[in-house]
Design a protein around this motif. Structure first.
Motif, PDB file in Angstrom:
ATOM      1  N   ALA A   1       0.852  -1.192   0.000  1.00 11.20           N
ATOM      2  CA  ALA A   1       0.000   0.000   0.000  1.00 11.20           C
ATOM      3  C   ALA A   1       0.883   1.235   0.000  1.00 11.20           C
ATOM      4  CB  ALA A   1      -0.904   0.000   1.242  1.00 11.20           C
ATOM      5  N   PRO A   2       0.362   2.380  -0.464  1.00  7.68           N
ATOM      6  CA  PRO A   2       1.137   3.629  -0.393  1.00  7.68           C
ATOM      7  C   PRO A   2       1.441   3.979   1.063  1.00  7.68           C
ATOM      8  CG  PRO A   2      -0.756   3.879  -1.850  1.00  7.68           C
ATOM      9  CD  PRO A   2      -0.935   2.576  -1.132  1.00  7.68           C
ATOM     10  N   VAL A   3       2.613   4.550   1.329  1.00  6.14           N
ATOM     11  CA  VAL A   3       3.049   4.839   2.690  1.00  6.14           C
ATOM     12  C   VAL A   3       3.529   6.283   2.792  1.00  6.14           C
ATOM     13  CG1 VAL A   3       4.686   4.253   4.526  1.00  6.14           C
ATOM     14  CG2 VAL A   3       3.730   2.436   3.093  1.00  6.14           C
ATOM     15  N   LEU A   4       3.106   6.950   3.864  1.00  7.51           N
ATOM     16  CA  LEU A   4       3.577   8.293   4.203  1.00  7.51           C
ATOM     17  C   LEU A   4       4.280   8.222   5.544  1.00  7.51           C
ATOM     18  CD1 LEU A   4       3.748  11.396   4.102  1.00  7.51           C
ATOM     19  CD2 LEU A   4       1.375  11.469   4.910  1.00  7.51           C
TER      20      LEU A   4
ATOM     21  N   GLN B   1      18.881   7.350   6.108  1.00  9.48           N
ATOM     22  CA  GLN B   1      18.732   6.311   7.128  1.00  9.48           C
ATOM     23  C   GLN B   1      17.792   5.211   6.660  1.00  9.48           C
ATOM     24  OE1 GLN B   1      20.453   6.150   9.963  1.00  9.48           O
ATOM     25  NE2 GLN B   1      19.481   4.199  10.478  1.00  9.48           N
ATOM     26  N   LEU B   2      16.856   5.542   5.777  1.00  5.91           N
ATOM     27  CA  LEU B   2      15.879   4.558   5.311  1.00  5.91           C
ATOM     28  C   LEU B   2      16.393   3.698   4.155  1.00  5.91           C
ATOM     29  CD1 LEU B   2      12.590   6.676   5.374  1.00  5.91           C
ATOM     30  CD2 LEU B   2      13.599   5.286   7.185  1.00  5.91           C
ATOM     31  N   ALA B   3      17.552   4.001   3.615  1.00 11.95           N
ATOM     32  CA  ALA B   3      18.090   3.220   2.498  1.00 11.95           C
ATOM     33  C   ALA B   3      18.177   1.739   2.884  1.00 11.95           C
ATOM     34  CB  ALA B   3      19.477   3.749   2.123  1.00 11.95           C
ATOM     35  N   PRO B   4      17.861   0.855   1.934  1.00 12.85           N
ATOM     36  CA  PRO B   4      17.636   1.093   0.498  1.00 12.85           C
ATOM     37  C   PRO B   4      16.170   1.277   0.112  1.00 12.85           C
ATOM     38  CG  PRO B   4      17.826  -1.244   0.879  1.00 12.85           C
ATOM     39  CD  PRO B   4      17.958  -0.587   2.232  1.00 12.85           C
ATOM     40  N   ALA B   5      15.305   1.631   1.041  1.00  8.35           N
ATOM     41  CA  ALA B   5      13.903   1.844   0.690  1.00  8.35           C
ATOM     42  C   ALA B   5      13.789   2.989  -0.317  1.00  8.35           C
ATOM     43  CB  ALA B   5      13.092   2.180   1.941  1.00  8.35           C
ATOM     44  N   PRO B   6      12.965   2.837  -1.355  1.00 13.18           N
ATOM     45  CA  PRO B   6      12.764   3.931  -2.305  1.00 13.18           C
ATOM     46  C   PRO B   6      11.950   5.039  -1.639  1.00 13.18           C
ATOM     47  CG  PRO B   6      11.264   2.127  -2.798  1.00 13.18           C
ATOM     48  CD  PRO B   6      12.166   1.647  -1.687  1.00 13.18           C
ATOM     49  N   VAL B   7      12.456   6.274  -1.651  1.00 12.41           N
ATOM     50  CA  VAL B   7      11.771   7.368  -0.966  1.00 12.41           C
ATOM     51  C   VAL B   7      11.636   8.576  -1.877  1.00 12.41           C
ATOM     52  CG1 VAL B   7      12.678   6.602   1.271  1.00 12.41           C
ATOM     53  CG2 VAL B   7      13.857   8.408   0.019  1.00 12.41           C
ATOM     54  N   ARG B   8      10.643   9.403  -1.556  1.00  8.74           N
ATOM     55  CA  ARG B   8      10.492  10.713  -2.190  1.00  8.74           C
ATOM     56  C   ARG B   8      10.326  11.718  -1.061  1.00  8.74           C
ATOM     57  NH1 ARG B   8       8.706  12.266  -7.449  1.00  8.74           N
ATOM     58  NH2 ARG B   8       8.109  14.473  -7.520  1.00  8.74           N
ATOM     59  N   HIS B   9      11.244  12.666  -0.956  1.00 10.40           N
ATOM     60  CA  HIS B   9      11.239  13.623   0.140  1.00 10.40           C
ATOM     61  C   HIS B   9      10.268  14.765  -0.136  1.00 10.40           C
ATOM     62  CE1 HIS B   9      13.191  17.190   2.285  1.00 10.40           C
ATOM     63  NE2 HIS B   9      12.580  16.477   3.197  1.00 10.40           N
TER      64      HIS B   9
ATOM     65  N   ALA C   1       1.795  15.725  -4.576  1.00 12.07           N
ATOM     66  CA  ALA C   1       3.111  15.159  -4.267  1.00 12.07           C
ATOM     67  C   ALA C   1       2.980  13.738  -3.725  1.00 12.07           C
ATOM     68  CB  ALA C   1       3.830  16.049  -3.257  1.00 12.07           C
ATOM     69  N   LEU C   2       1.982  13.504  -2.884  1.00 15.81           N
ATOM     70  CA  LEU C   2       1.744  12.156  -2.375  1.00 15.81           C
ATOM     71  C   LEU C   2       1.360  11.206  -3.503  1.00 15.81           C
ATOM     72  CD1 LEU C   2      -0.209  12.796   0.953  1.00 15.81           C
ATOM     73  CD2 LEU C   2       2.116  11.926   0.710  1.00 15.81           C
ATOM     74  N   LEU C   3       0.543  11.699  -4.411  1.00  8.08           N
ATOM     75  CA  LEU C   3       0.129  10.875  -5.540  1.00  8.08           C
ATOM     76  C   LEU C   3       1.322  10.500  -6.411  1.00  8.08           C
ATOM     77  CD1 LEU C   3      -2.179   9.601  -7.168  1.00  8.08           C
ATOM     78  CD2 LEU C   3      -2.436  11.791  -8.365  1.00  8.08           C
ATOM     79  N   ARG C   4       2.226  11.463  -6.655  1.00  5.75           N
ATOM     80  CA  ARG C   4       3.411  11.172  -7.481  1.00  5.75           C
ATOM     81  C   ARG C   4       4.311  10.148  -6.792  1.00  5.75           C
ATOM     82  NH1 ARG C   4       3.313  16.841  -8.508  1.00  5.75           N
ATOM     83  NH2 ARG C   4       4.904  17.159  -6.901  1.00  5.75           N
ATOM     84  N   ALA C   5       4.454  10.271  -5.466  1.00  9.77           N
ATOM     85  CA  ALA C   5       5.276   9.301  -4.736  1.00  9.77           C
ATOM     86  C   ALA C   5       4.687   7.906  -4.842  1.00  9.77           C
ATOM     87  CB  ALA C   5       5.391   9.720  -3.275  1.00  9.77           C
ATOM     88  N   ALA C   6       3.356   7.816  -4.682  1.00 16.46           N
ATOM     89  CA  ALA C   6       2.692   6.515  -4.752  1.00 16.46           C
ATOM     90  C   ALA C   6       2.820   5.906  -6.144  1.00 16.46           C
ATOM     91  CB  ALA C   6       1.225   6.667  -4.366  1.00 16.46           C
TER      92      ALA C   6
ATOM     93  N   GLY D   1       6.136   4.340  -6.766  1.00 12.04           N
ATOM     94  CA  GLY D   1       6.524   3.224  -5.910  1.00 12.04           C
ATOM     95  C   GLY D   1       7.403   3.617  -4.743  1.00 12.04           C
ATOM     96  N   ALA D   2       7.399   4.913  -4.381  1.00 11.86           N
ATOM     97  CA  ALA D   2       8.272   5.389  -3.309  1.00 11.86           C
ATOM     98  C   ALA D   2       7.494   5.623  -2.019  1.00 11.86           C
ATOM     99  CB  ALA D   2       8.951   6.690  -3.736  1.00 11.86           C
ATOM    100  N   VAL D   3       8.198   5.555  -0.908  1.00 12.52           N
ATOM    101  CA  VAL D   3       7.657   5.986   0.379  1.00 12.52           C
ATOM    102  C   VAL D   3       7.776   7.504   0.434  1.00 12.52           C
ATOM    103  CG1 VAL D   3       7.966   5.923   2.888  1.00 12.52           C
ATOM    104  CG2 VAL D   3       8.334   3.848   1.528  1.00 12.52           C
ATOM    105  N   ALA D   4       6.683   8.193   0.731  1.00 16.26           N
ATOM    106  CA  ALA D   4       6.723   9.643   0.896  1.00 16.26           C
ATOM    107  C   ALA D   4       7.285   9.963   2.276  1.00 16.26           C
ATOM    108  CB  ALA D   4       5.320  10.236   0.740  1.00 16.26           C
TER     109      ALA D   4
END
Length: 408
Positions: A120-123, A167-175, A189-194, A197-200
């Protein structure tokens, strides 16, 4: 899914109780003008010590918090375990899902967020402004000091990274920076992260920032992840009262002495123990080698603290010895357990599988009841002022008096 409004999954027991108190709407008794909590008045909340045993389709209280115990697992084990538990939650579709992690980013946070993001998408935001923990430009600060420049990771085998995304690497993230969090483009921005496939991963410096994040995340069906700050923002969006059916029943509390167990060797822990001793509570300051054979006894209100320099190489052995001492000498006393790992180990050994949170002595220090009326207080080792333990004992005494007067 009957009466479960929220499912929260925490990686250790003290964190689970902390977030349960916040989501359950338990007042902070240390706040100016706060009145004693009346058992049964807050939102119905249950803490299950084994998240894997949850059956979300069954009737239950309004908020269910499960302990994954992932802090002690390897990164791969933690990710797989969370994926199994969260997979059922996604299928059962509670009103909201929260993942509670350490506000100082200890534990395998990145691996678990990556596993959650596949479902699921994660924030994610670890800020807790009420405790001086904020995030700006991706850097977690504690009272203004960047985490990687302070000493709060002294007991860890390696220092933290210089930013939350690192610190969250290697998780894919969008800051998401503060400008994004506070601007009109947060939802996009949340929609683009989702979609990517990145964690916002969001900045936040105030409760208002966290409120905006929680609102936007819930609108878009994100799993919310972080510490007690994002939990408080989620709690403010829940109904004032949980449905009547399935509400947690307040156990009758049996009057007992209190055993305080401090595994921390921090300066704050020593000051807290000294404040107890100044009020006449016997405090046994033990070296690690004294734990195995110490004749603590099973009666009276007493405290035990470990006197040793912080050493990650022996922390597991010290925790095991402290747990064995507590189990051997608890004598039916109410328990005050500082540190989630010690607390979970003690309760496992005593066969306690579920807790009902009753009150917050102060933020992070949660007094809960077992089914047979024992009070168990948990608190992260890094929390509380010099009077923390005195505040906890005062709350325990007040709850013993209150539950004799208030029907469950």
């Amino acid at each position: 899914m009957a009466d479960v409004e929220v499912l929260a999954l925490a990686d250790d027991l003290s964190g689970a109780n902390e977030v349960a108190a916040v989501l359950g709407g338990l007042r902070d008794r240390s706040a100016p003008g706060a009145r004693p909590e009346q058992p049964g008045r807050a939102r119905a909340t249950s803490v299950r010590l084994d998240a894997a045993s949850l059956r979300l389709q069954e009737p239950g209280p309004g908020v269910v918090v499960g302990v994954t115990d992932n802090r002690r697992r390897t990164a791969e084990e933690a990710a797989a375990h969370l994926a199994r538990v969260l997979g059922e939650a996604v299928t059962a579709r509670p009103d909201a899902v929260l993942l509670k992690f350490d506000s100082l980013l200890r534990g395998h946070v990145g691996a678990q967020l990556a596993a959650a993001r596949r479902l699921a998408p994660v924030l994610f935001c670890p800020a807790v402004p009420a405790l001086g923990r904020t995030v700006r430009d991706g850097v977690l600060r504690v009272d203004g000091v960047p985490l990687h420049e302070g000493s709060l990771w002294a007991a860890e085998p390696a220092p933290p990274a210089g930013s939350v995304p690192a610190q969250l690497a290697p998780a894919p993230v969008r800051h998401l920076d503060l400008r994004t969090v506070r601007g009109p483009g947060l939802d996009q921005a949340l929609l683009r992260a989702a979609e990517g496939g990145a964690v916002a991963v969001a900045d936040a410096e105030t409760a208002g920032d966290l409120d905006r994040l929680a609102a936007a995340g819930m609108r878009q069906g994100h799993v919310l992840a972080g510490a007690s700050g994002i939990a408080a923002a989620l709690a403010s969006r829940l109904p004032a009262d949980a449905p009547g059916e399935g509400r947690a029943r307040t156990p009758h509390v049996t009057p007992q002495d209190i055993l305080v167990v401090l595994g921390t060797a921090s300066a704050a822990g020593r000051r807290q123990a000294a404040a107890l001793a100044a009020e006449g509570v016997p405090v046994h300051r033990l070296r690690p080698e004294q734990l195995a054979g110490f004749p603590l006894g099973t009666g009276g209100t007493v405290a035990v603290t470990v006197e040793a320099a912080v050493d990650p190489a022996i922390s597991a052995a010290v925790n095991a010895a402290l747990t064995a001492l507590t189990v051997r000498a608890h004598g039916g006393r109410h328990l005050v357990l500082s540190g989630g790992e010690t607390a979970h180990a003690v309760l496992d050994a005593l066969g306690i599988t579920e807790l009902t949170p009753l009150a917050q002595a102060h933020p992070g220090a949660v007094v809960a009841a077992t089914a047979d009326g024992r009070l168990v207080t948990t608190r992260p080792g890094s929390y509380g002022s010099d009077t923390s333990l005195l505040e906890i004992l005062s709350t325990v005494h007040a709850l013993q008096d209150t539950t004799r007067k208030v029907p469950s």
